[in-house]
Design a protein around this motif. Structure first.
Motif, PDB file in Angstrom:
ATOM      1  N   LYS A  81       0.955  -1.224  -0.013  1.00  0.00           N
ATOM      2  CA  LYS A  81       0.188  -0.200  -0.079  1.00  0.00           C
ATOM      3  C   LYS A  81       0.866   1.266   0.153  1.00  0.00           C
ATOM      4  CE  LYS A  81      -3.988  -2.348   1.907  1.00  0.00           C
ATOM      5  NZ  LYS A  81      -4.862  -2.192   3.666  1.00  0.00           N
ATOM      6  N   VAL A  82       2.354   0.887   0.662  1.00  0.00           N
ATOM      7  CA  VAL A  82       2.810   2.248   0.676  1.00  0.00           C
ATOM      8  C   VAL A  82       3.607   2.904  -0.588  1.00  0.00           C
ATOM      9  CG1 VAL A  82       5.050   3.434   1.325  1.00  0.00           C
ATOM     10  CG2 VAL A  82       2.894   1.859   3.834  1.00  0.00           C
ATOM     11  N   GLY A  83       3.990   1.505  -1.281  1.00  0.00           N
ATOM     12  CA  GLY A  83       4.477   1.261  -2.805  1.00  0.00           C
ATOM     13  C   GLY A  83       3.136   2.588  -4.268  1.00  0.00           C
ATOM     14  N   VAL A  84       2.080   1.608  -3.779  1.00  0.00           N
ATOM     15  CA  VAL A  84       1.041   2.313  -4.871  1.00  0.00           C
ATOM     16  C   VAL A  84       1.017   3.625  -4.026  1.00  0.00           C
ATOM     17  CG1 VAL A  84      -1.649   2.092  -5.195  1.00  0.00           C
ATOM     18  CG2 VAL A  84      -0.153   0.009  -5.061  1.00  0.00           C
ATOM     19  N   THR A  85       1.045   4.452  -3.059  1.00  0.00           N
ATOM     20  CA  THR A  85       0.767   5.489  -2.776  1.00  0.00           C
ATOM     21  C   THR A  85       1.685   6.495  -3.480  1.00  0.00           C
ATOM     22  OG1 THR A  85      -0.914   4.645  -0.263  1.00  0.00           O
ATOM     23  CG2 THR A  85       0.160   6.760  -0.597  1.00  0.00           C
ATOM     24  N   ILE A  86       2.880   5.846  -3.256  1.00  0.00           N
ATOM     25  CA  ILE A  86       3.760   6.998  -3.759  1.00  0.00           C
ATOM     26  C   ILE A  86       4.097   6.740  -5.043  1.00  0.00           C
ATOM     27  CG2 ILE A  86       6.813   6.717  -4.332  1.00  0.00           C
ATOM     28  CD1 ILE A  86       6.539   5.567  -0.806  1.00  0.00           C
ATOM     29  N   TRP A  87       3.912   5.673  -5.544  1.00  0.00           N
ATOM     30  CA  TRP A  87       3.475   5.757  -7.142  1.00  0.00           C
ATOM     31  C   TRP A  87       2.638   6.750  -7.455  1.00  0.00           C
ATOM     32  CZ3 TRP A  87      -0.712   3.869 -10.292  1.00  0.00           C
ATOM     33  CH2 TRP A  87      -0.129   4.260 -11.848  1.00  0.00           C
ATOM     34  N   LYS A  88       1.467   6.645  -7.092  1.00  0.00           N
ATOM     35  CA  LYS A  88       0.054   7.682  -6.981  1.00  0.00           C
ATOM     36  C   LYS A  88       0.510   8.457  -6.976  1.00  0.00           C
ATOM     37  CE  LYS A  88      -3.303   4.359  -6.709  1.00  0.00           C
ATOM     38  NZ  LYS A  88      -4.997   3.980  -6.486  1.00  0.00           N
ATOM     39  N   ARG A  89       1.037   9.166  -6.119  1.00  0.00           N
ATOM     40  CA  ARG A  89       1.427  10.987  -5.751  1.00  0.00           C
ATOM     41  C   ARG A  89       2.632  10.999  -6.960  1.00  0.00           C
ATOM     42  NH1 ARG A  89       3.285  11.167   0.625  1.00  0.00           N
ATOM     43  NH2 ARG A  89       1.356  10.848   1.680  1.00  0.00           N
ATOM     44  N   ARG A  90       3.799  10.744  -7.661  1.00  0.00           N
ATOM     45  CA  ARG A  90       4.716  10.916  -8.383  1.00  0.00           C
ATOM     46  C   ARG A  90       3.244  11.207  -9.481  1.00  0.00           C
ATOM     47  NH1 ARG A  90       9.935   6.613  -7.397  1.00  0.00           N
ATOM     48  NH2 ARG A  90      10.104   8.203  -5.756  1.00  0.00           N
ATOM     49  N   LYS A  91       3.142  10.395  -9.634  1.00  0.00           N
ATOM     50  CA  LYS A  91       2.380  10.463 -11.022  1.00  0.00           C
ATOM     51  C   LYS A  91       1.532  11.961 -11.212  1.00  0.00           C
ATOM     52  CE  LYS A  91       2.850   7.261 -13.536  1.00  0.00           C
ATOM     53  NZ  LYS A  91       3.054   7.206 -15.071  1.00  0.00           N
ATOM     54  N   PHE A  92       0.687  12.716 -10.017  1.00  0.00           N
ATOM     55  CA  PHE A  92       0.388  13.172 -10.254  1.00  0.00           C
ATOM     56  C   PHE A  92       0.416  14.308 -10.212  1.00  0.00           C
ATOM     57  CE2 PHE A  92      -0.903  16.920  -6.660  1.00  0.00           C
ATOM     58  CZ  PHE A  92      -3.349  16.933  -7.416  1.00  0.00           C
ATOM     59  N   ASN A  93       2.246  14.519  -8.852  1.00  0.00           N
ATOM     60  CA  ASN A  93       3.068  15.820  -9.477  1.00  0.00           C
ATOM     61  C   ASN A  93       3.874  15.548 -10.725  1.00  0.00           C
ATOM     62  OD1 ASN A  93       3.599  15.929  -6.997  1.00  0.00           O
ATOM     63  ND2 ASN A  93       4.342  14.688  -6.619  1.00  0.00           N
ATOM     64  N   GLU A  94       3.678  14.413 -11.573  1.00  0.00           N
ATOM     65  CA  GLU A  94       4.277  15.090 -12.751  1.00  0.00           C
ATOM     66  C   GLU A  94       3.016  14.915 -13.636  1.00  0.00           C
ATOM     67  OE1 GLU A  94       5.235  10.670 -13.959  1.00  0.00           O
ATOM     68  OE2 GLU A  94       6.995  10.760 -13.320  1.00  0.00           O
ATOM     69  N   SER A  95       2.204  15.289 -13.815  1.00  0.00           N
ATOM     70  CA  SER A  95       1.048  15.620 -14.404  1.00  0.00           C
ATOM     71  C   SER A  95       0.718  16.811 -14.057  1.00  0.00           C
ATOM     72  CB  SER A  95      -0.263  14.702 -14.414  1.00  0.00           C
ATOM     73  OG  SER A  95      -0.710  15.245 -12.555  1.00  0.00           O
ATOM     74  N   SER A  96       0.534  17.012 -12.920  1.00  0.00           N
ATOM     75  CA  SER A  96       0.418  18.892 -12.320  1.00  0.00           C
ATOM     76  C   SER A  96       1.680  20.058 -13.063  1.00  0.00           C
ATOM     77  CB  SER A  96       0.587  19.154 -11.115  1.00  0.00           C
ATOM     78  OG  SER A  96       1.828  19.165 -10.452  1.00  0.00           O
ATOM     79  N   HIS A  97       3.022  19.145 -13.261  1.00  0.00           N
ATOM     80  CA  HIS A  97       3.928  19.959 -13.886  1.00  0.00           C
ATOM     81  C   HIS A  97       3.534  20.212 -15.461  1.00  0.00           C
ATOM     82  CE1 HIS A  97       6.253  19.827  -9.935  1.00  0.00           C
ATOM     83  NE2 HIS A  97       6.488  19.147  -9.548  1.00  0.00           N
ATOM     84  N   GLU A  98       2.979  19.192 -15.675  1.00  0.00           N
ATOM     85  CA  GLU A  98       2.914  19.034 -16.720  1.00  0.00           C
ATOM     86  C   GLU A  98       2.357  20.047 -17.464  1.00  0.00           C
ATOM     87  OE1 GLU A  98       2.401  15.223 -18.244  1.00  0.00           O
ATOM     88  OE2 GLU A  98       3.958  14.818 -18.145  1.00  0.00           O
TER      89      GLU A  98
END
Length: 504
Positions: free
Chosen positions: A270-287
């Motif tokens: 669950k920790v790994g899935v959460t970190i992965w989703k955060r990074r995806k969201f950060n990348e989309s917000s930066h784009e």
């Protein structure tokens, strides 16, 4: 009748020349081989051969039995020398490394839950190096002459206690990492709470290891090359060798390990899935910011709430809300929930979509976080613009650094957990096979005994390798260790200089 005469004559000749036999090991071995070949050449049965060996064993006096035991003990101890040297190296490295870990994290780190857990883990590893490894070293140096019953019980108890305590503390670390990353707005374990939980783990581990004081002790064991000559080893005592109690306790410890593996895999997944989703969201917000889709102005503060909630897991879209903060600037919030409820005096145009009291309290916390962006302590990524750019930029750097360290500590503890599980698997597999097959060790050659003795002690590598993991994955720990050795070197140089000036 002829066969019985041959047996009697051979036995008598061996007994009369017994002193010469024990004087030289090679002569004893050749004599035994000749007896076996003589009996087999006359087509005697296995039962007659066993009876002959029993006659030999019964006619040996205590002095000669001790000589033979010393010969067999020396032979097997020399065969296990590589493993003994291996454990000695692990013990020395583990004592030095864990002592440094205890000092650095105790006196040079700020208080935190992860610090307390690392200190607890290092303390258990240090006990393993001081008591557990010497126990196994003695066991290999005296495979047939381990006659210290009380020492066997105490060392077996200490080793079992440290292993169980390490398993429990790793479970607690996984739960703490899960709450910090996946549930950052929930109530977290405090420093005092983590200390209390660590002492509770110590108590549970002591209670769970108490049966070792009863089960283990010095037990009779047949020698490998002379099964009718028995020695003493530290193992399940003779009082419980025919009981089901040792098997039940082994099943209990095996169950603890299996349940702990499921706990660790579940929470870290669950920790790994959460970190992965955060990074995806950060990348989309930066784009989106690069493409100019962001509606922020030079006076806009953006607060990104990196919380993956249950609504987000069900597919609820990320919503963007705007409003004013206390300083008069615009506030932009990215939230995975539905629209939150704003207080009555809030200038933000929020709509209420829920009447759940828990969600209401969470929404008020979000509003406080939004209205006071400069004082937040949560895992958020903050980007500020405007007249106070330098102050807000430094605060953004502080939060980003804190978040990165949290992720680094989580990854470091995850690596320690994986190594712990992998290193324990050979020991558990051998114990299971040994429990199912009573003649598991009797059917092995010397090379196989050496190999399986090594596999049974692979879990000791945890006590040595954990400080190395801290060195490579925790940069702050590495810096403090280097600073410690520099201070020690400077202190030594100062002492020498002072002595020199005094004598001059």
């Amino acid at each position: 009748m002829t066969t019985n005469k041959i047996i009697f004559t051979t036995t008598k000749s061996v007994l009369t020349s017994l002193d010469d036999v024990f004087g030289k090991t090679t002569m004893q071995k050749s004599t035994t081989d000749n007896i076996g070949s003589t009996i087999k050449s006359d087509n005697t049965t296995a039962r007659q051969e066993n009876s002959t060996n029993m006659i030999l064993a019964l006619n040996l006096d205590e002095e000669n039995i001790n000589r033979l035991l010393k010969i067999e003990n020396t032979f097997e101890a020399e065969a296990l020398t590589p493993i003994t040297v291996y454990l000695i190296l692990l013990m020395i490295t583990g004592v030095v490394g864990n002592t440094i870990v205890l000092y650095i994290y105790k006196f040079r780190f700020k208080r935190s839950t992860s610090r307390i857990f690392i200190l607890s883990l290092a303390a258990f590893d240090l006990i393993t190096c001081i008591l557990g490894m010497p126990y196994h070293i003695l066991d290999m140096l005296y495979p047939y002459l381990f006659v210290w019953d009380t020492l066997c019980k105490v060392l077996s108890f200490a080793l079992t206690f440290t292993i169980l305590a390490s398993i429990f503390i790793l479970d607690l670390i996984a739960i703490d990492r899960y709450r910090k990353i996946c549930r950052p707005f929930k109530k977290q374990l405090s420093g005092i709470g983590s200390k209390i939980m660590s002492w509770v783990i110590v108590l549970i581990a002591i209670i769970s290891a108490i049966p070792m004081l009863l089960i283990y002790g010095t037990a009779e064991v047949p020698t490998a090359r002379n099964p009718n000559i028995t020695g003493r080893e530290c193992y399940v005592s003779d009082d419980y060798i025919e009981s089901y109690f040792p098997l039940i306790y082994d099943a209990f410890t095996f169950l603890i390990f299996i349940v702990s593996v499921f706990i660790l895999v579940g929470f870290y997944s669950k920790v790994g899935v959460t970190i992965w989703k955060r990074r995806k969201f950060n990348e989309s917000s930066h784009e989106s910011k690069r493409s100019g889709s962001s509606q922020s102005t030079p006076n806009t503060s953006i607060i990104q709430l990196n919380v993956i909630t249950d609504e987000a897991k069900r597919g609820s879209p990320m919503l963007v809300h705007y409003g004013k903060n206390k300083e008069g600037g615009n506030v932009q919030i990215f939230d995975s929930n539905s629209l939150v409820t704003a207080p009555k005096d809030s200038p933000l145009p929020y709509r209420s979509t829920t009447s759940d009291p828990k969600k209401e309290r969470k929404n008020r916390r979000v509003m406080r976080l939004m209205s006071e962006p400069s004082s937040t302590e949560h895992d958020s990524s903050i980007m500020d613009h405007g007249s106070s750019r330098s102050h807000k930029s430094s605060h953004r750097h502080h939060v980003t650094k804190k978040e990165k360290r949290t992720l680094r500590i989580t990854g470091m503890l995850f690596v320690i957990t994986i190594i712990f599980i992998i290193s324990f698997l050979p020991y558990l597999c051998i114990q299971i096979v040994n429990g199912l097959n009573d003649e598991f060790w009797d059917e092995m050659s010397i090379s196989e005994i050496i190999l399986f003795n090594l596999l049974m002690r692979t879990y000791f590598i945890n006590s040595m390798i954990n400080p190395i993991i801290y060195w490579f994955l925790d940069h702050k720990f590495k810096e403090e260790v280097i600073r410690l050795f520099n201070d020690m070197r400077n202190c030594k140089a100062t002492t020498r200089f002072g002595r020199k000036s005094f004598h001059s």
